[in-house]
Design an enzyme around this catalytic site. Structure first.
Site, short mmCIF file in Angstrom:
data_model
loop_
_atom_site.label_atom_id
_atom_site.label_comp_id
_atom_site.label_asym_id
_atom_site.label_seq_id
_atom_site.Cartn_x
_atom_site.Cartn_y
_atom_site.Cartn_z
N HIS A 174 0.87 -1.20 0.00
CA HIS A 174 0.00 0.00 0.00
C HIS A 174 0.89 1.24 0.00
CE1 HIS A 174 -3.69 2.29 1.69
NE2 HIS A 174 -2.77 3.19 1.39
N HIS A 204 1.40 5.42 -1.81
CA HIS A 204 0.97 6.53 -2.68
C HIS A 204 2.21 7.10 -3.35
CE1 HIS A 204 -3.07 6.61 -0.85
NE2 HIS A 204 -2.40 6.20 0.23
N LYS A 207 -9.80 -0.34 -5.31
CA LYS A 207 -9.78 0.30 -4.01
C LYS A 207 -11.08 1.00 -3.72
CE LYS A 207 -7.98 2.03 -0.27
NZ LYS A 207 -6.71 2.63 0.05
N HIS A 230 -10.30 1.42 2.27
CA HIS A 230 -10.05 2.45 3.29
C HIS A 230 -11.23 2.32 4.24
CE1 HIS A 230 -8.53 6.29 5.02
NE2 HIS A 230 -9.75 6.23 5.51
N HIS A 244 -4.28 -0.28 6.14
CA HIS A 244 -3.77 0.56 7.24
C HIS A 244 -4.64 0.50 8.49
CE1 HIS A 244 -6.71 3.25 5.46
NE2 HIS A 244 -5.91 3.82 4.60
N ASP A 287 1.54 2.83 3.45
CA ASP A 287 0.66 4.00 3.28
C ASP A 287 1.49 5.28 3.20
OD1 ASP A 287 -1.69 5.40 2.91
OD2 ASP A 287 -2.13 5.57 5.04
N1 LIG Z 1 -3.40 7.95 4.76
C1 LIG Z 1 -3.56 9.23 4.56
O1 LIG Z 1 -3.70 9.96 5.55
N2 LIG Z 1 -3.53 9.78 3.34
C2 LIG Z 1 -3.51 9.09 2.07
C3 LIG Z 1 -4.83 8.51 1.72
C4 LIG Z 1 -5.19 7.27 2.50
O2 LIG Z 1 -4.54 6.24 2.41
O3 LIG Z 1 -6.19 7.29 3.23
C5 LIG Z 1 -3.07 10.08 0.98
O4 LIG Z 1 -3.30 9.81 -0.18
O5 LIG Z 1 -2.49 11.12 1.32
ZN LIG Z 2 -3.19 5.17 1.69
ZN LIG Z 3 -6.59 5.23 3.20
#
Ligand SMILES: NC(=O)N[C@@H](CC(=O)O)C(=O)O
Ligand SMILES: [Zn+2]
Ligand SMILES: [Zn+2]
Length: 347
Positions: free
Chosen positions: A18, A20, A103, A140, A178, A251
């Site tokens: 996971h 970003h 997702k 999520h 997460h 995450d």
């Molecule tokens: N975890 C977070 O607080 N932020 C994540 C999005 C997510 O995974 O919920 C993001 O894309 O910034």
């Molecule tokens: Zn995330």
């Molecule tokens: Zn998330």
């Protein structure tokens, strides 16, 4: 004086289930950091606009590939973003294009979730198709109604939504992403086969006191939000238990410094720079370093039905301080635990 021999641990190369990576100017930073320690990564689709179908996923994958350092075998695994309009046909085409998962962001739950699903019933045909072709459902797991307290949103999601989806689609592989609560760890631990969870380094290392005592610290703010230390202990217990239902998902989410240190700061922690070292810190602290390899490198691929990596990485016990700041394009990015000393370092 005799020099102490340096302690080392060698692990099967880990994967991040996971992350970003964002897009554009962020990619050299995020892809470089992820590829330094992970072989594969499940790439979250919450771009603006989101990655909603095979075509979006393939073009995003190409942009990521363009930023993988020369000779590095890093492999981005692609995910589509479920919206109220995701049909069974969109799912089937994405599956054929090699997309491994879809997702679910409840609308409004987190960063870039405005196009998310407003009612789970809207995507039941898509979930049927996913179950049929073996595409994973990533969640999520937070409800978003105003009457539910932010600290209770994960627990209520499990009670109201997740338990139903798990029963309605008995063959669907589901990852609760997460996780942040004892209730989530317990639910997943006892759930049927095919239900797993990712756990971040920051939810293992910190609780809400770290974020709120002595001043509000925006770099600890993420969603789902850090909870009480009691929940942190339950997560550490789950991650280090050796249960194959729990595996690594950082995450890691980059938000430029000025978007975190402001009156309405963005949710997300940047951990990709030192992710495996942060996890090693926690596992070592509770005397469970021997459980890190399963969590980081084995249970994830087993869950996804992919081969485990065959090469290795080595960590060395040699204290080092994280940088105070990183460059991300023209912007500055503050890594989680900036300036703090970690015990383990990737060789
Ligand atoms: N975890 C977070 O607080 N932020 C994540 C999005 C997510 O995974 O919920 C993001 O894309 O910034
Ligand atoms: Zn995330
Ligand atoms: Zn998330």
């Amino acid at each position: 004086m005799m020099e102490q021999p340096t302690l080392r641990v060698t692990l099967r190369t880990p994967d991040d289930w996971h992350i970003h990576l964002r897009d554009g100017a962020a990619l050299p930073r995020t892809v470089g950091d992820a590829a330094r320690q992970f072989r594969r990564a499940i790439v979250m689709p919450n771009l603006v606009p989101p990655v909603v179908d095979a075509e979006d996923a393939l073009s995003y994958q190409l942009r990521i590939h363009g930023q993988i350092p020369e000779g590095n075998p890093f492999e981005p695994l692609m995910v589509i973003y479920l919206t109220d309009r995701t049909s069974a046909e969109i799912v089937r085409q994405a599956h054929q294009a090699g997309v491994v998962a879809a997702k679910l962001y409840p609308a409004g739950a987190t960063t870039n979730s405005d196009s998310g699903v407003t009612d789970i019933a809207n995507i039941y045909p898509a979930l049927e198709a996913m179950q049929a072709c073996g595409m994973k459902l990533l969640l999520h797991g937070e409800v978003t109604t105003a009457d539910i307290d932010i600290f209770d949103r994960e627990r209520v999601f499990i009670e109201k939504i997740l338990s139903r989806v798990v029963d309605d689609f008995p063959q669907l592989k589901i990852v609760l992403e997460h996780i942040t609560t004892a209730q989530a760890a317990e639910f997943v631990g006892q759930a049927r086969d095919g239900v797993g969870a990712t756990i971040t380094a920051h939810h293992l290392l910190y609780n809400r006191n770290h974020m709120l005592v002595g001043g509000v610290r925006p770099h600890y703010y993420c969603l789902p939000i850090l909870k009480r230390s009691y929940h942190q202990s339950a997560l550490i217990e789950a991650a280090t238990s050796g249960s194959p239902k729990f595996f690594l998902g950082t995450d890691s989410a980059p938000h430029a410094q000025h978007k975190k240190e402001t009156a309405c700061g963005c949710a997300g922690c940047y951990t990709a720079f030192s992710a495996i070292e942060l996890y090693a810190e926690v596992f070592d602290r509770v005397g469970k370093l021997d459980k890190l390899e399963g969590f980081a490198s084995e249970f994830g691929p087993d869950f996804y039905g992919l081969p485990r990596n065959t090469d290795t990485i080595t960590l060395e016990k040699r204290p080092w301080a994280l940088p105070d700041s990183l460059a991300m394009g023209e912007e500055q990015l503050i890594p989680l635990a900036a300036g703090e000393v970690l015990s383990w370092r990737l060789v």
